[in-house]
Motif scaffolding. Sequence first.
Motif, short mmCIF file in Angstrom:
data_model
loop_
_atom_site.label_atom_id
_atom_site.label_comp_id
_atom_site.label_asym_id
_atom_site.label_seq_id
_atom_site.Cartn_x
_atom_site.Cartn_y
_atom_site.Cartn_z
N PRO A 1 -52.91 17.30 -46.86
CA PRO A 1 -53.96 17.57 -47.85
C PRO A 1 -53.58 18.62 -48.88
O PRO A 1 -53.93 18.50 -50.05
N PHE B 1 -60.81 24.20 -50.39
CA PHE B 1 -60.47 22.82 -50.04
C PHE B 1 -59.24 22.77 -49.15
O PHE B 1 -59.18 22.00 -48.19
N SER B 2 -58.24 23.61 -49.48
CA SER B 2 -56.97 23.59 -48.74
C SER B 2 -57.11 24.19 -47.35
O SER B 2 -56.18 24.09 -46.54
N VAL C 1 -60.16 20.95 -45.43
CA VAL C 1 -59.66 19.62 -45.05
C VAL C 1 -58.68 19.69 -43.88
O VAL C 1 -58.80 18.91 -42.93
#
Length: 206
Positions: free
Chosen positions: A167, A189-190, A193
Amino acid sequence: MRLVIWFIAISAVILLGWVLWGGSWEESFSLAGSVAWLERAGPWAWAAGIWLLAADLVLPVPGTVVMSALGYVYGLALGGLVAAAGSMTAGLCGYGVGRLVGERAARKLLGDRDFEKGRLLFARGGGWMIALSRSLPILPEAISCTAGLVRMPFGRFVASLACGSLPVGYLFAWIGAAGREAPGWALVFSLLVPAVLWLAARKVIQ
């Protein structure tokens, strides 16, 4: 206690590289500088990108910027794949460095008690640390080296590394393909996910 000292020592060595050479590399590995560096490699830009990401183990290479540059050069699909491969290569190199220290030597270095504590820690929670660290500076290298040192099960290490690298690689490749700098939400987000992926993967992998 020795395990903590080892981790701090590895982190300090990596940080020292950033202090000594990070400033001189900052301009070279801005997004524009990274794109130019990759383009000079011609048809081997993908290999140069993987090499740069793996070299982050010992050199102050801003990994997420290089991933973005790969997205700019190759687009989302191929750029993300190469970026993820580079991140995984870096993690595997770190794990290999730790494993180069034989178990007997590792036990002498850490002491039997800390070695067993470290083995248990990485067998249970190491996957979280590895998956969640791939977009962060310094920590991925130190964690990977420590995982190898305390003999974290290789299959579990690779699975958690993939949950973090895929991801992150595709996220920053997408940012580069769009021709923009990383927005503030990219860090969230990193982390989110990889956490979701590892939460699912750990139920399957023993």
